[in-house]
Design a protein around this motif. Structure first.
Motif, mmCIF file in Angstrom:
data_model
loop_
_atom_site.group_PDB
_atom_site.id
_atom_site.type_symbol
_atom_site.label_atom_id
_atom_site.label_comp_id
_atom_site.label_asym_id
_atom_site.label_seq_id
_atom_site.Cartn_x
_atom_site.Cartn_y
_atom_site.Cartn_z
ATOM 1 N N PRO A 1 110.576 -10.763 -102.400
ATOM 2 C CA PRO A 1 112.015 -10.513 -102.289
ATOM 3 C C PRO A 1 112.632 -10.271 -103.673
ATOM 4 N N ASP A 2 113.747 -9.547 -103.680
ATOM 5 C CA ASP A 2 114.373 -9.185 -104.948
ATOM 6 C C ASP A 2 114.741 -10.406 -105.779
ATOM 7 N N GLU A 3 115.216 -11.475 -105.112
ATOM 8 C CA GLU A 3 115.605 -12.656 -105.867
ATOM 9 C C GLU A 3 114.394 -13.341 -106.508
ATOM 10 N N GLN A 4 113.221 -13.238 -105.857
ATOM 11 C CA GLN A 4 112.013 -13.798 -106.446
ATOM 12 C C GLN A 4 111.543 -12.961 -107.636
ATOM 13 N N TRP A 5 111.696 -11.653 -107.531
ATOM 14 C CA TRP A 5 111.377 -10.790 -108.671
ATOM 15 C C TRP A 5 112.283 -11.127 -109.848
ATOM 16 N N GLY B 1 97.829 6.093 -105.557
ATOM 17 C CA GLY B 1 96.466 6.521 -105.857
ATOM 18 C C GLY B 1 95.493 6.273 -104.723
ATOM 19 N N HIS B 2 95.990 6.305 -103.485
ATOM 20 C CA HIS B 2 95.122 6.111 -102.324
ATOM 21 C C HIS B 2 94.443 7.426 -101.944
ATOM 22 N N ALA B 3 93.154 7.358 -101.678
ATOM 23 C CA ALA B 3 92.433 8.561 -101.261
ATOM 24 C C ALA B 3 92.793 8.940 -99.829
ATOM 25 N N HIS B 4 93.135 7.961 -99.009
ATOM 26 C CA HIS B 4 93.405 8.210 -97.598
ATOM 27 C C HIS B 4 94.801 7.704 -97.240
ATOM 28 N N LEU B 5 95.501 8.477 -96.435
ATOM 29 C CA LEU B 5 96.847 8.104 -96.012
ATOM 30 C C LEU B 5 96.836 6.819 -95.188
ATOM 31 N N SER B 6 95.746 6.586 -94.475
ATOM 32 C CA SER B 6 95.657 5.379 -93.647
ATOM 33 C C SER B 6 95.746 4.108 -94.495
ATOM 34 N N THR B 7 95.269 4.172 -95.733
ATOM 35 C CA THR B 7 95.375 3.011 -96.621
ATOM 36 C C THR B 7 96.833 2.747 -96.981
ATOM 37 N N THR B 8 97.571 3.809 -97.249
ATOM 38 C CA THR B 8 98.990 3.664 -97.564
ATOM 39 C C THR B 8 99.757 3.098 -96.377
ATOM 40 N N GLN B 9 99.350 3.490 -95.167
ATOM 41 C CA GLN B 9 100.055 3.040 -93.970
ATOM 42 C C GLN B 9 99.943 1.533 -93.764
ATOM 43 N N LEU B 10 98.950 0.897 -94.395
ATOM 44 C CA LEU B 10 98.826 -0.553 -94.290
ATOM 45 C C LEU B 10 100.043 -1.255 -94.882
ATOM 46 N N TYR B 11 100.702 -0.594 -95.833
ATOM 47 C CA TYR B 11 101.874 -1.187 -96.462
ATOM 48 C C TYR B 11 103.085 -1.171 -95.537
ATOM 49 N N LEU B 12 102.968 -0.476 -94.420
ATOM 50 C CA LEU B 12 104.072 -0.445 -93.456
ATOM 51 C C LEU B 12 104.184 -1.752 -92.685
ATOM 52 N N GLU B 13 103.114 -2.558 -92.702
ATOM 53 C CA GLU B 13 103.160 -3.830 -91.996
ATOM 54 C C GLU B 13 104.168 -4.755 -92.667
ATOM 55 N N GLU B 14 105.027 -5.341 -91.864
ATOM 56 C CA GLU B 14 106.108 -6.172 -92.371
ATOM 57 C C GLU B 14 105.630 -7.607 -92.610
ATOM 58 N N GLU B 15 106.111 -8.191 -93.725
ATOM 59 C CA GLU B 15 105.881 -9.609 -93.959
ATOM 60 C C GLU B 15 106.802 -10.401 -93.040
ATOM 61 N N PRO B 16 106.284 -11.455 -92.354
ATOM 62 C CA PRO B 16 107.140 -12.227 -91.443
ATOM 63 C C PRO B 16 108.383 -12.786 -92.120
ATOM 64 N N GLU B 17 108.247 -13.254 -93.362
ATOM 65 C CA GLU B 17 109.396 -13.814 -94.062
ATOM 66 C C GLU B 17 110.486 -12.775 -94.288
ATOM 67 N N GLU B 18 110.057 -11.528 -94.572
ATOM 68 C CA GLU B 18 111.024 -10.465 -94.815
ATOM 69 C C GLU B 18 111.743 -10.095 -93.526
ATOM 70 N N VAL B 19 111.017 -10.082 -92.411
ATOM 71 C CA VAL B 19 111.641 -9.796 -91.116
ATOM 72 C C VAL B 19 112.687 -10.860 -90.796
ATOM 73 N N ILE B 20 112.334 -12.119 -90.975
ATOM 74 C CA ILE B 20 113.271 -13.216 -90.704
ATOM 75 C C ILE B 20 114.502 -13.105 -91.585
ATOM 76 N N ARG B 21 114.300 -12.775 -92.850
ATOM 77 C CA ARG B 21 115.440 -12.654 -93.766
ATOM 78 C C ARG B 21 116.392 -11.555 -93.307
ATOM 79 N N ARG B 22 115.848 -10.400 -92.904
ATOM 80 C CA ARG B 22 116.693 -9.303 -92.481
ATOM 81 C C ARG B 22 117.418 -9.608 -91.174
#
Length: 221
Positions: A2-6, A157-178
């Protein structure tokens, strides 16, 4: 992250070098080995891009960096003196004696970088890693509608788009915060409850008044 942790992590960093390095990673998602391999000739101050050598392939790639990252880089490099284009950007802050007895700085390695994060984590009671900074940068880019998934794949720098798509998974804490923010926004726009609604058949009006906070419940003594 989260931004406040950064913000807390950045504030806990002790030197311009560490602030420059963290600002660079949080803005372009470079891996630890890639950012440590940057040399002075890999900095393009005019275009505000840095050249990294990709982990695994060794392919060279120019990555954008934030204005803040270049400001901290300038402050840090001004503090350690002139360097050659072929010299590493990152050096230890303490000088160690060489074989001839003269003190000199050493290039910053991965163990020293981990020690920097360990000190910050000890101070904050956290367990952040360099990968967390890379992951945070990726998630920030994903939230920007002006960037496509292909854009983000290139920066990561991902060779495959599927690797980038893994970042689409939401962190539970972030979902709860939103969702908490969503509920708070709804509460601010909803009309105030001025009266207890009329009770439906079978419900006691006094109990409903307690439920809606109109009157306190009195327990039998």
């Amino acid at each position: 992250m989260p931004d406040e942790q950064w913000d807390a992590l950045f504030t806990a960093l002790r030197s311009d070098r560490d602030r420059a390095l963290a600002s660079l990673v949080i803005s372009n998602a470079s891996r630890a080995s890639e950012v440590l391999g940057i040399r002075c000739g890999d900095l393009d101050w005019g275009e505000q891009v840095v050249r990294v050598r990709r982990k695994g392939t060794g392919a060279e790639q120019w990555l954008p960096a934030s204005n803040d990252a270049f400001v901290w880089l300038r402050l840090y490099l001004d503090s350690i003196g002139p360097l050659e284009p072929s010299d590493p950007v990152w050096w230890t802050l303490r000088r160690r004696r060489r074989g001839d007895g003269t003190p000199a700085r050493q290039p910053l390695n991965y163990d020293a970088l981990r020690a920097v994060l360990r000190r910050v984590n000890d101070a904050l009671g956290t367990n952040w890693t360099m990968h967390d900074l890379r992951h945070t940068c990726a998630r920030r880019m994903l939230r920007d509608r002006n960037l496509s998934l292909r854009d983000i794949q290139t920066i990561l720098g991902h060779a495959h788009l599927s690797t980038t798509q893994l970042y689409l998974e939401e962190e539970p804490e972030e979902v709860i915060r939103r969702v908490h923010q969503h509920l708070l926004a709804l509460k601010q726009t909803e009309p105030a409850i001025n009266a207890v609604p009329a009770p439906a058949r079978g419900y006691d009006a006094a109990d409903l008044a307690v439920l809606f906070g109109e009157v306190p419940r009195h327990h039998d003594q």
